[in-house]
Design an enzyme around this catalytic site. Structure first.
Site, PDB file in Angstrom:
ATOM      1  N   GLY A 191      45.243 -26.589  52.915  1.00 31.08           N
ATOM      2  CA  GLY A 191      46.161 -25.543  52.765  1.00 31.08           C
ATOM      3  C   GLY A 191      46.792 -25.688  51.264  1.00 31.08           C
ATOM      4  N   CYS A 192      47.867 -25.466  51.119  1.00 32.34           N
ATOM      5  CA  CYS A 192      48.703 -25.462  49.525  1.00 32.34           C
ATOM      6  C   CYS A 192      48.404 -26.726  48.931  1.00 32.34           C
ATOM      7  CB  CYS A 192      50.044 -24.959  49.634  1.00 32.34           C
ATOM      8  SG  CYS A 192      50.913 -25.241  48.079  1.00 32.34           S
ATOM      9  N   PHE A 193      47.745 -26.705  47.807  1.00 31.67           N
ATOM     10  CA  PHE A 193      47.295 -27.895  47.461  1.00 31.67           C
ATOM     11  C   PHE A 193      48.489 -28.785  46.798  1.00 31.67           C
ATOM     12  CE2 PHE A 193      45.220 -25.193  43.676  1.00 31.67           C
ATOM     13  CZ  PHE A 193      46.716 -24.864  43.492  1.00 31.67           C
ATOM     14  N   TRP A 194      49.635 -28.396  46.726  1.00 37.60           N
ATOM     15  CA  TRP A 194      50.840 -29.142  46.111  1.00 37.60           C
ATOM     16  C   TRP A 194      50.977 -30.466  46.926  1.00 37.60           C
ATOM     17  CZ3 TRP A 194      54.304 -24.350  45.135  1.00 37.60           C
ATOM     18  CH2 TRP A 194      53.940 -23.815  44.149  1.00 37.60           C
TER      19      TRP A 194
END
Length: 277
Positions: A118-121
């Protein structure tokens, strides 16, 4: 002139009602039992207004016809655009480089691991907290475009995944520990989606660097599948060329993100990870 005379003259000059339309309708209706009333009634309805097809399909008035995104549908913006190396917009030479192996070298005594969840943050922050992890970087991999930008991968046409590349010390942190952090961070049963984030760049993936990593990853997937009642869709593939994302993406949540709300990257921290833009 008497009233009776006026009444007679008036009635004699009245026009007979025009029954031609009624007769035409009755004639058409009785001509065939297969004809429905709707097509007949449309003859007497108000004319409809039609618009050119491009009125509905053009995604933006500012896009030039020559732009590769001019014909992209709204699904493409969500990450469901065509993704094939045979597309005319894909340079074979560029694709060959992007599909090559990750040729970066970790520090002496350390190893690489690469994950998409998913979102890498938020994924990066989760791995930053794992003891034995010495470095994390977010970037793009598994696509067909050399040197992609964030806008490129969000177009849904490059097949890149948002990934986190982890550098770790195998003496302090084994690969199984990294896999546990990976499974715990996301839902591996949703295809090309994590929560509200939709698109192929958000797919679940384990990208191995060695045969040993591949073996452990597949065994871990089988064990994790036993705990779930839905099929895991995580892809397990060789790690390919890693393109480091723009600097503002790096350690995004630990730095505070857009609003300056820093989240702890201390080893062993169990604080909930809040992923915000």
């Amino acid at each position: 002139m008497t009233f009776r005379t006026f009444q007679f003259l008036s009635s004699s000059h009245k026009q007979k009602p025009d029954t031609s339309r009624k007769k035409m309708f009755n004639s058409l209706a009785s001509s065939s039992t297969r004809t429905s009333a709707a097509p007949l009634l449309c003859c007497f309805s108000k004319p409809s207004i039609s618009f050119p097809r491009k009125f509905f399909l053009c995604p933006s008035k500012n896009l030039k016809p020559s732009s590769p995104f001019a014909s992209m549908s709204w699904l493409g913006k969500l990450g469901f655009g065509a993704r094939s190396p045979s597309e005319p917009s894909v340079d074979p030479h560029s694709a060959a480089i992007a599909q090559g192996p990750d040729d970066d070298i970790p520090a002496p005594g350390l190893q690489f691991a690469q994950f998409g969840a998913g979102c890498f943050w938020g994924v990066e922050l989760a791995f930053q907290r794992v003891p034995g992890v010495t470095k994390t970087e977010v970037g793009y991999s598994q696509g067909f475009l050399h040197n992609p930008t964030y806008n490129d991968i969000c177009s849904g046409t490059t097949n890149h995944s948002e990934v986190v590349r982890v550098q770790y010390d195998p003496k302090e942190c084994d690969y199984e520990t990294l896999l546990e952090a990976f499974w715990a961070r996301h839902d591996p049963t949703t295809l090309n989606r994590q929560g509200n984030d939709v698109g192929t760049q958000y797919r679940s993936g384990i990208y191995f660097y060695t045969p040993e990593q591949e073996k452990v990853a597949r065994e871990s997937l089988e064990e994790h599948q036993k705990k779930l009642n839905r099929k895991i869709v995580t892809e397990i593939l060789p790690a390919k060329k890693f393109y480091r994302a723009e600097e503002y993406h790096q350690q995004y949540l630990a730095k505070g993100g857009r609003f300056g709300f820093q989240q702890s990257a201390e080893k062993g921290c169990n604080d909930p990870i809040r992923c915000y833009g």
